[in-house]
Write an enzyme that holds these catalytic residues in place. Structure first.
Site, PDB file in Angstrom:
ATOM      1  N   GLU A 153      -4.215   3.182  14.853  1.00 54.83           N
ATOM      2  CA  GLU A 153      -4.645   3.417  13.473  1.00 54.83           C
ATOM      3  C   GLU A 153      -3.732   2.622  12.528  1.00 54.83           C
ATOM      4  O   GLU A 153      -2.568   2.385  12.842  1.00 54.83           O
ATOM      5  CB  GLU A 153      -4.586   4.939  13.241  1.00 54.83           C
ATOM      6  CG  GLU A 153      -4.673   5.451  11.824  1.00 54.83           C
ATOM      7  CD  GLU A 153      -6.020   5.276  11.162  1.00 54.83           C
ATOM      8  OE1 GLU A 153      -6.539   4.148  11.192  1.00 54.83           O
ATOM      9  OE2 GLU A 153      -6.517   6.245  10.558  1.00 54.83           O
TER      10      GLU A 153
ATOM     11  N   ARG B 277      -6.696  -8.027   3.099  1.00 57.76           N
ATOM     12  CA  ARG B 277      -6.456  -7.735   4.517  1.00 57.76           C
ATOM     13  C   ARG B 277      -5.718  -8.887   5.196  1.00 57.76           C
ATOM     14  O   ARG B 277      -5.070  -8.707   6.226  1.00 57.76           O
ATOM     15  CB  ARG B 277      -7.781  -7.532   5.263  1.00 57.76           C
ATOM     16  CG  ARG B 277      -8.525  -6.264   4.892  1.00 57.76           C
ATOM     17  CD  ARG B 277      -9.633  -6.019   5.922  1.00 57.76           C
ATOM     18  NE  ARG B 277     -10.632  -5.072   5.459  1.00 57.76           N
ATOM     19  CZ  ARG B 277     -10.556  -3.745   5.621  1.00 57.76           C
ATOM     20  NH1 ARG B 277      -9.521  -3.215   6.213  1.00 57.76           N
ATOM     21  NH2 ARG B 277     -11.520  -2.965   5.180  1.00 57.76           N
TER      22      ARG B 277
ATOM     23  N   PHE C 175       0.201   2.922  -2.658  1.00 62.01           N
ATOM     24  CA  PHE C 175      -1.009   2.323  -2.101  1.00 62.01           C
ATOM     25  C   PHE C 175      -0.656   0.936  -1.596  1.00 62.01           C
ATOM     26  O   PHE C 175      -0.185   0.088  -2.355  1.00 62.01           O
ATOM     27  CB  PHE C 175      -2.140   2.270  -3.126  1.00 62.01           C
ATOM     28  CG  PHE C 175      -3.474   2.044  -2.475  1.00 62.01           C
ATOM     29  CD1 PHE C 175      -4.183   3.113  -1.939  1.00 62.01           C
ATOM     30  CD2 PHE C 175      -3.990   0.770  -2.347  1.00 62.01           C
ATOM     31  CE1 PHE C 175      -5.399   2.910  -1.290  1.00 62.01           C
ATOM     32  CE2 PHE C 175      -5.210   0.550  -1.707  1.00 62.01           C
ATOM     33  CZ  PHE C 175      -5.916   1.624  -1.177  1.00 62.01           C
ATOM     34  N   VAL C 176      -0.853   0.696  -0.309  1.00 61.97           N
ATOM     35  CA  VAL C 176      -0.426  -0.563   0.300  1.00 61.97           C
ATOM     36  C   VAL C 176      -1.600  -1.405   0.792  1.00 61.97           C
ATOM     37  O   VAL C 176      -2.684  -0.878   1.063  1.00 61.97           O
ATOM     38  CB  VAL C 176       0.575  -0.321   1.456  1.00 61.97           C
ATOM     39  CG1 VAL C 176       1.865   0.295   0.943  1.00 61.97           C
ATOM     40  CG2 VAL C 176      -0.043   0.539   2.559  1.00 61.97           C
TER      41      VAL C 176
ATOM     42  N   ASP D 299      -2.591   9.039   6.391  1.00 65.37           N
ATOM     43  CA  ASP D 299      -2.385   9.413   4.994  1.00 65.37           C
ATOM     44  C   ASP D 299      -2.539  10.939   4.894  1.00 65.37           C
ATOM     45  O   ASP D 299      -1.615  11.673   5.225  1.00 65.37           O
ATOM     46  CB  ASP D 299      -3.418   8.634   4.170  1.00 65.37           C
ATOM     47  CG  ASP D 299      -3.243   8.753   2.671  1.00 65.37           C
ATOM     48  OD1 ASP D 299      -2.104   8.808   2.204  1.00 65.37           O
ATOM     49  OD2 ASP D 299      -4.258   8.784   1.948  1.00 65.37           O
TER      50      ASP D 299
ATOM     51  N   ASP E  90      -6.677  -2.922   3.407  1.00 64.46           N
ATOM     52  CA  ASP E  90      -7.348  -3.454   2.225  1.00 64.46           C
ATOM     53  C   ASP E  90      -7.251  -2.565   0.990  1.00 64.46           C
ATOM     54  O   ASP E  90      -6.955  -1.381   1.062  1.00 64.46           O
ATOM     55  CB  ASP E  90      -8.845  -3.602   2.524  1.00 64.46           C
ATOM     56  CG  ASP E  90      -9.551  -2.240   2.553  1.00 64.46           C
ATOM     57  OD1 ASP E  90      -9.139  -1.384   3.357  1.00 64.46           O
ATOM     58  OD2 ASP E  90     -10.480  -2.020   1.742  1.00 64.46           O
TER      59      ASP E  90
ATOM     60  N   LYS F 130       2.366   8.024   5.887  1.00 65.23           N
ATOM     61  CA  LYS F 130       2.805   8.541   4.576  1.00 65.23           C
ATOM     62  C   LYS F 130       2.917  10.053   4.722  1.00 65.23           C
ATOM     63  O   LYS F 130       1.990  10.781   4.349  1.00 65.23           O
ATOM     64  CB  LYS F 130       1.757   8.230   3.500  1.00 65.23           C
ATOM     65  CG  LYS F 130       1.526   6.764   3.213  1.00 65.23           C
ATOM     66  CD  LYS F 130       0.625   6.663   1.982  1.00 65.23           C
ATOM     67  CE  LYS F 130      -0.172   5.405   1.931  1.00 65.23           C
ATOM     68  NZ  LYS F 130      -1.200   5.422   0.874  1.00 65.23           N
TER      69      LYS F 130
ATOM     70  N   GLY G  38      -9.158  -1.388   9.378  1.00 63.80           N
ATOM     71  CA  GLY G  38      -7.745  -1.585   9.045  1.00 63.80           C
ATOM     72  C   GLY G  38      -6.791  -1.925  10.177  1.00 63.80           C
ATOM     73  O   GLY G  38      -5.735  -2.505   9.938  1.00 63.80           O
TER      74      GLY G  38
END
Ligand code: IMP
Ligand code: MG
Length: 178
Positions: free
Chosen positions: A101, A167, A154-155, A105, A161, A133, A46
């Protein structure tokens, strides 16, 4: 789950991301001024877009390395178990390290990876997360620098992804099922 139809509503534009990345890089450059060489560690997969933009704005000697940890049980739900799938190539003992990062979450991934890196006794270890978050946190942990605090959505996009899709979006958007 990923078979369900969804649309993506833009949440953070490419322009806003670029401005924030520039500001973060300026702060990180200031914080590590005088370093022999900063080891920038991207958490795969990510963070790959974010790290690419971030290192190009850093006015410091840098080395780039990657670490892959698995955290997600399925596409949308976090698992508490974190496994290291790919370890660093670099030795970080006695060195300056920046862990990068995509999203913090529940905090389990960052907690685990940060402890792992800390156990190798770097001279200094800081964390830069693009998104946070805070309302989802289960383990108390915070990045040194955060790009944007976002609500519990949820992003996807900018490296992030949903079941390996999206992505490549240049912006960050939230997933909405239709
Ligand atoms: P944590 O261990 O619960 O903090 O999870 C962190 C990881 O979960 C991040 O590195 C992401 O890969 C993934 N993740 C968390 N939220 C999202 C999201 O909204 N979209 C995509 N991936 C996410
Ligand atoms: Mg991830």
């Amino acid at each position: 789950m990923s078979e369900r139809t969804y649309v993506i509503d833009q949440m953070i534009s490419a322009k806003s991301i670029a401005a924030r990345v520039e500001a973060l890089a300026a702060e990180i450059t200031r914080a590590f001024k005088g370093t022999e060489k900063l080891v920038v560690v991207g958490l795969l997969r990510g963070s790959f877009v974010f790290i690419a933009d971030l290192v190009r704005e850093l006015d410091l000697p840098v080395e780039v390395d990657f670490l892959e940890a698995s955290s997600y049980g399925d596409a949308m739900h976090s698992s508490r178990e974190v496994r290291i799938l790919k370890d660093l190539r670099s030795e970080i003992a006695g060195r300056d390290v920046l862990l990068v990062e995509d999203i913090v979450d529940t905090g389990f991934t960052l907690h685990h990876v940060k402890n792992l890196l800390q156990s190798r006794e770097p001279r200094r270890l800081e964390v830069c997360a693009l998104l946070d978050k805070p309302s989802r946190r289960e383990v108390e942990i915070k990045a040194t620098w955060t790009g944007f605090e976002i609500p519990d959505e949820f992003v996807v996009g900018y490296g992030i992804d949903f079941a390996q899709r999206d992505r490549n979006l240049p912006y960050i958007g939230k997933v909405r099922f239709v």
